[in-house]
Motif scaffolding. Structure first.
Motif, PDB file in Angstrom:
ATOM      1  N   THR A  24      22.372  54.337  52.773  1.00 57.63           N
ATOM      2  CA  THR A  24      23.076  53.331  53.581  1.00 57.63           C
ATOM      3  C   THR A  24      22.130  52.505  54.436  1.00 57.63           C
ATOM      4  N   GLN A  26      21.198  53.690  57.393  1.00 56.67           N
ATOM      5  CA  GLN A  26      21.536  54.002  58.785  1.00 56.67           C
ATOM      6  C   GLN A  26      20.297  54.370  59.594  1.00 56.67           C
ATOM      7  N   LEU A  49      22.313  49.959  50.942  1.00 56.41           N
ATOM      8  CA  LEU A  49      23.233  49.085  51.663  1.00 56.41           C
ATOM      9  C   LEU A  49      22.553  48.282  52.763  1.00 56.41           C
ATOM     10  N   VAL A  51      22.205  48.835  55.947  1.00 57.57           N
ATOM     11  CA  VAL A  51      22.927  48.769  57.226  1.00 57.57           C
ATOM     12  C   VAL A  51      22.151  49.545  58.283  1.00 57.57           C
ATOM     13  N   GLN A  59      28.600  49.809  63.010  1.00 58.06           N
ATOM     14  CA  GLN A  59      27.803  50.406  61.944  1.00 58.06           C
ATOM     15  C   GLN A  59      28.699  51.082  60.908  1.00 58.06           C
ATOM     16  N   THR A  60      29.684  51.831  61.379  1.00 57.36           N
ATOM     17  CA  THR A  60      30.610  52.494  60.465  1.00 57.36           C
ATOM     18  C   THR A  60      31.359  51.472  59.620  1.00 57.36           C
ATOM     19  N   ILE A  63      29.041  49.881  56.980  1.00 55.04           N
ATOM     20  CA  ILE A  63      28.779  50.814  55.877  1.00 55.04           C
ATOM     21  C   ILE A  63      29.995  50.860  54.944  1.00 55.04           C
ATOM     22  N   PHE A  67      29.824  49.914  51.125  1.00 51.56           N
ATOM     23  CA  PHE A  67      29.966  51.006  50.161  1.00 51.56           C
ATOM     24  C   PHE A  67      31.133  50.806  49.207  1.00 51.56           C
ATOM     25  N   SER A  87      27.276  57.471  58.378  1.00 48.64           N
ATOM     26  CA  SER A  87      27.327  57.220  56.939  1.00 48.64           C
ATOM     27  C   SER A  87      28.259  58.204  56.243  1.00 48.64           C
ATOM     28  N   CYS A  91      31.561  56.600  54.313  1.00 41.94           N
ATOM     29  CA  CYS A  91      31.684  56.702  52.852  1.00 41.94           C
ATOM     30  C   CYS A  91      32.848  57.607  52.458  1.00 41.94           C
TER      31      CYS A  91
END
Length: 346
Positions: A24, A26, A49, A51, A59-60, A63, A67, A87, A91
């Motif tokens: 991701t 992160q 990704l 991110v 952030q969430t 993602i 995703f 992450s 996801c």
């Protein structure tokens, strides 16, 4: 550290199984993320990704947005998520709404502290997961108390210890402390990055003041998380010359420092487990832990954050080191058990 052995075990047990690795982004700092791919021999991610940064919510959300098309392209039989980071939650939520089965590695851990973002991530991820792969008996008990059917729970052990055991020969040969002019068991290793410890200027000052006092007697090696370094600089926290601030390290160098440390002071989750396996005394500067087994059957001790409490605990553990013992199923074969369960579950 948790994905690497799982991918190897699946490839060994089912060579024809297709695996897609999604990174991701992160953990965006090169020294905190990319280095683990290199050190642990992971293949390059199939999907990245990109991110990083931002609040927990942004952030969430980013993602999840990144995703969703990845999941739509691949339509896997299983999504495997590990741990308790944003992450993991993001996801898992996307997969849950898309009808893709979810396996959560390191399921069932609870700190009982909902002020920790990780606790929310753990609870929600477990709630939407189809298969809950636990590291220890307390995790099983937490899940059953929350009403999870036993058939969805499989205790597999601690997969992070798989990576540690596999890397141990190289860790033992590294002896990173020598590059710092230190000797085995002659120093303290410290890591601090929890927002509750480093974002509060008064608490950060207290904890560093305690480290300064310890460093007046014993060298303290402090690999500084980017978050923590920013706070130390912005608050101009005084640092004793006995504290060696160094950049974040790769896996082998960091584990070498840990293995040869006299005592480890941390607020990390994983370090509690790794010190337990290595038999190194650990002081966890937090009011609670989602890994109580490291206290009951390991070398870990909780320390309520503060200068006085940390110094008192340090003196006590220095005088009375804990017994070295390791929980069952922390044997380097957790990934094999995870692969067996995944491949057998329809």
């Amino acid at each position: 550290m948790k994905i690497a052995p799982i991918m190897r075990a699946i490839a060994k047990q089912a060579p024809d199984a297709q695996q897609t690795l999604v990174h991701t982004g992160q953990h965006f700092d090169e020294r905190m993320s990319d280095v683990f791919f290199r050190d642990l021999g992971l293949p390059k991610p199939d999907e990245h990704l990109g991110v990083s940064g931002g609040s927990h919510a942004s952030q969430t959300a980013r993602i999840m947005l990144g995703f969703e098309p990845v999941l739509d392209r691949h339509r896997p039989d299983w999504l495997v998520v590990v741990g308790d980071v944003n992450s993991t939650l993001a996801c898992a939520l996307v997969a849950s709404k898309s009808g893709v089965k979810i396996a959560h590695v390191e399921a069932g851990l609870r700190s009982r502290d909902n002020t920790m973002p990780e606790e929310i991530n753990r609870k929600v991820t477990d709630a939407v997961s189809d298969l809950l792969l636990t590291p220890s008996p307390d995790a099983d008990a937490n899940l059953t108390a929350e009403g999870v059917p036993l058939e969805r729970i499989a205790r597999v052990g601690n997969v992070m210890i798989d990576s540690l055991i596999r890397a141990l020969p190289k860790i033992e040969a590294t002896e990173y402390y020598r590059s710092l002019g230190l000797t085995d068991q002659s120093y303290v290793l410290a890591t601090l990055h929890r927002p509750s410890n480093v974002d509060d200027p008064a608490m950060l000052s207290e904890l560093v003041s305690a480290l300064n006092e310890i460093a007046s007697r014993t060298p303290v090696v402090f690999p500084v998380h980017p978050r923590t370094r920013a706070r130390l600089e912005s608050e101009q926290v005084p640092i004793n010359e006995g504290i060696r601030l160094i950049d974040p390290l790769g896996y082998f160098d960091f584990m070498s420092l840990m293995r040869s440390a006299k005592i480890v002071i941390t607020d990390s989750g994983g370090v509690q487990e790794e010190t337990t396996y290595l038999g190194v005394s650990c002081l966890t500067v937090r009011p609670n832990t989602e890994r109580p087994i490291t206290i009951e059957e390991g070398t870990n001790r909780l320390v309520r954050p503060g200068k006085g409490t940390l110094l008192a605990a340090y003196s006590d553990v220095e005088a009375h080191p804990p017994l070295k013992q390791c929980p069952t199923l922390w044997d380097g074969k957790a990934a094999e058990r995870i692969a067996e369960v995944l491949l057998a579950t329809k």
